[in-house]
Design a protein around this motif. Sequence first.
Motif, PDB file in Angstrom:
ATOM      1  N   SER A   1      38.710  42.914  34.490  1.00 37.38           N
ATOM      2  CA  SER A   1      38.773  43.217  35.916  1.00 37.38           C
ATOM      3  C   SER A   1      38.514  44.702  36.162  1.00 37.38           C
ATOM      4  CB  SER A   1      40.136  42.807  36.489  1.00 37.38           C
ATOM      5  OG  SER A   1      41.158  43.714  36.120  1.00 37.38           O
TER       6      SER A   1
ATOM      7  N   ASP B   1      34.914  44.968  35.985  1.00 39.43           N
ATOM      8  CA  ASP B   1      34.344  44.555  37.272  1.00 39.43           C
ATOM      9  C   ASP B   1      34.345  45.723  38.256  1.00 39.43           C
ATOM     10  OD1 ASP B   1      33.920  41.984  36.380  1.00 39.43           O
ATOM     11  OD2 ASP B   1      35.776  41.192  37.221  1.00 39.43           O
TER      12      ASP B   1
ATOM     13  N   TRP C   1      31.131  47.162  40.305  1.00 37.23           N
ATOM     14  CA  TRP C   1      31.046  47.336  41.758  1.00 37.23           C
ATOM     15  C   TRP C   1      30.723  48.782  42.109  1.00 37.23           C
ATOM     16  CZ3 TRP C   1      31.645  44.082  46.055  1.00 37.23           C
ATOM     17  CH2 TRP C   1      31.876  42.741  45.754  1.00 37.23           C
TER      18      TRP C   1
ATOM     19  N   ILE D   1      25.981  41.820  42.966  1.00 36.80           N
ATOM     20  CA  ILE D   1      27.049  41.082  42.287  1.00 36.80           C
ATOM     21  C   ILE D   1      26.861  39.589  42.512  1.00 36.80           C
ATOM     22  CG2 ILE D   1      29.525  40.786  42.074  1.00 36.80           C
ATOM     23  CD1 ILE D   1      28.609  43.556  41.269  1.00 36.80           C
TER      24      ILE D   1
ATOM     25  N   CYS E   1      26.097  36.941  39.296  1.00 35.07           N
ATOM     26  CA  CYS E   1      27.265  36.189  38.842  1.00 35.07           C
ATOM     27  C   CYS E   1      26.966  34.704  38.687  1.00 35.07           C
ATOM     28  CB  CYS E   1      28.418  36.376  39.826  1.00 35.07           C
ATOM     29  SG  CYS E   1      28.284  35.402  41.348  1.00 35.07           S
TER      30      CYS E   1
ATOM     31  N   THR F   1      32.527  42.786  31.814  1.00 36.03           N
ATOM     32  CA  THR F   1      32.901  42.354  33.157  1.00 36.03           C
ATOM     33  C   THR F   1      33.072  40.844  33.210  1.00 36.03           C
ATOM     34  OG1 THR F   1      30.693  41.889  34.071  1.00 36.03           O
ATOM     35  CG2 THR F   1      31.362  44.199  33.957  1.00 36.03           C
ATOM     36  N   ASN F   2      33.637  40.400  34.293  1.00 32.68           N
ATOM     37  CA  ASN F   2      33.694  38.979  34.573  1.00 32.68           C
ATOM     38  C   ASN F   2      32.634  38.581  35.591  1.00 32.68           C
ATOM     39  OD1 ASN F   2      35.130  36.245  34.805  1.00 32.68           O
ATOM     40  ND2 ASN F   2      35.257  36.973  36.912  1.00 32.68           N
ATOM     41  N   CYS F   3      32.150  39.550  36.374  1.00 36.15           N
ATOM     42  CA  CYS F   3      31.290  39.225  37.512  1.00 36.15           C
ATOM     43  C   CYS F   3      29.801  39.247  37.182  1.00 36.15           C
ATOM     44  CB  CYS F   3      31.572  40.179  38.673  1.00 36.15           C
ATOM     45  SG  CYS F   3      31.224  41.914  38.324  1.00 36.15           S
TER      46      CYS F   3
ATOM     47  N   ALA G   1      40.266  38.488  38.401  1.00 36.95           N
ATOM     48  CA  ALA G   1      39.031  38.086  37.716  1.00 36.95           C
ATOM     49  C   ALA G   1      38.790  36.591  37.764  1.00 36.95           C
ATOM     50  CB  ALA G   1      39.028  38.583  36.260  1.00 36.95           C
TER      51      ALA G   1
ATOM     52  N   PRO H   1      34.308  35.869  40.767  1.00 36.05           N
ATOM     53  CA  PRO H   1      33.429  37.021  40.529  1.00 36.05           C
ATOM     54  C   PRO H   1      32.986  37.719  41.806  1.00 36.05           C
ATOM     55  CG  PRO H   1      32.248  34.956  40.154  1.00 36.05           C
ATOM     56  CD  PRO H   1      33.694  34.604  40.312  1.00 36.05           C
TER      57      PRO H   1
END
Length: 625
Positions: free
Chosen positions: A294, A297, A301, A311, A315, A353-355, A502, A505
């Motif tokens: 997160s 992430d 951003w 994003i 994603c 990242t997760n996104c 998270a 996304p």
Amino acid sequence: MVRSTRRRCPGFGGDEAGRERQLAGRDGQQVPDAWLYKVAVPAWQNTPDGRVESAWCVVWVRAPDHVKPVPGVSYDDVPTSRLPAPPAEREILGPRRPSGWVLQKLERGRGIIHAVDCEEAPAGAPVLTLDKALDAAEHPGTRLCLCAVRRPNSTPCSRGSNMASAARKTAAGSRRDRHTGEMSLFHADAYDLDDMMVHPRHQAMQPVLAQLIQQLRDCETEEAGVEFQRDLLNRLLEVEKDRAGFKRAAKRMRSGKGPQPEAPEPQSGRDLADAATWRFEQDVCDRLARQLRSVGDALAWRVFGFHRPFILALCRNDSPGLMYGKAGLQAELERVERAFKEDGAFALLHDLTNCLRIGDITVWDGVHPPRTEEIKTNPNNTKSAQLRRINQARAAVLDGGPLPGDNASELLYDLNLPLRTHLDVLREALERAATEGIYATEVPGSRALFVVDQYGCAQQGLSSKQFNERLQQTVDAALQRAGIAAGREDHNIHSTSLDSTARDPLRVPWANYPLHPVACARLIGDYAVATVETSGPALTRLLQVAGLDARWVRPPGNTDLQPGEVVMEIHQQEQLRAVALPGDRSRRLRRRPPTVRPLPGPAPARRALRRSTAAASCAGTPSTR
């Protein structure tokens, strides 16, 4: 053997010049409540051959109890060691509680375990070690006083429910996962929420998250960004390595074997012969990895300029999984380093990242739009499907093309609507809850916000009864002020931050919110939980005032909302369209999509809409909006 003399010695009075010589030539050490100075005391000692000779005995003395400065003498040359500045979370938490537990013995073999500083603890009872406290807690006739349940700055003792968990459950209610619809927060039967919250690994991650968030905010150059990315990567790989070790051990235990010799050490205090212990440790690491991602992430951003279309486009793929042990990781790291050293460019590693789930890295060279790349150890192994997704994502953002996927009608649109938030209200609520434990307030738009902070609850030292009463009174008062107390059981719905880190996304990461890094870390780790509640009929009236023919269609009742459930219809020009309530993608309103036009390229103020089944998603915006 050393015997001290009775003569007045330097540092304790007497010869002022001697005191100056001794004190000025020794070290000074700061301790939490005083300064200590090292002085030499004249003494006598026995030699191996039986003689007695003079000697100096070096001791630490407390100022000003045992030593005073000589008037007119400078001590600037005395080497001193100051205490490091306390971490931000310690400033908020205040002094640590004394550690240890005591057992109050009752009749018929029963007992109560208290914290050593509990007002109800029996006087003179021996202090128990951790192992003895755990042994006593497992006795059928022994229960835990609420003060003995682990608080954020004490040693773990409880294996049961605690007050902070009750706060989260009372404030947030039962919750379904927004993707799977399952009721269990962590989808596990062998442990509950409190076991996760009091796990030493989980609590140790809090200062790490706060430090990483502050480090990210301090990044002003590509070099600082690269260094931050390295630090985050090392943290994540360490967690994932342990996760892989626990997973392997759990698998071996289930097959009747013992854990592998190199398995990481469990820290939960559970039975090592139980396979569920190792699975629990694996789940802890899974959660910690998600928390670290997160923060990744938040980096994504930021480098994308908080431009949601990038994003949203990148994603649209499955999560890549673990980094530890990934075959192509070294090649990706080499590309990141080469981009910086050779071109002065910043390259973001997507697996942090997760996104970002399409491509392996994205490169910013300061001249061209961000460029997403797929990195392979063997260039001939690049798959056309992967490159097609990368090109689709780029074309969707820069040229107005369809988003990656099989539906060519999914495009990015400009809604031309300003984003209005009440982040000042959220910030104040978090700050108040950090000290008061529970805080609730009304939010413009017939909404109420309430925050429960586990550290604040621990600091207040409330009993279970006191806590429940305060929570009920605080929340009821906020609902009354918001005008949504009447009919709460029938018409009110809520959105909570609990276990949201998270998960989506498209949701702005907590680390990007304009909050203190410690507050962000607590939201990420669920040590602070924010819940927004509103009333369907009250929201309907506000929309009617705005000129929309709105009707609340959800039947009265306190049942859980289902994903995709229609709760409101909004009629305008005899047509319908569907949107989601702020902060929850599963709550749908029917109305027609606005007339919009696709943009040919990115713009800083542009917000994205993914048109899918005629739904405009509000996911990713602050829940207090």
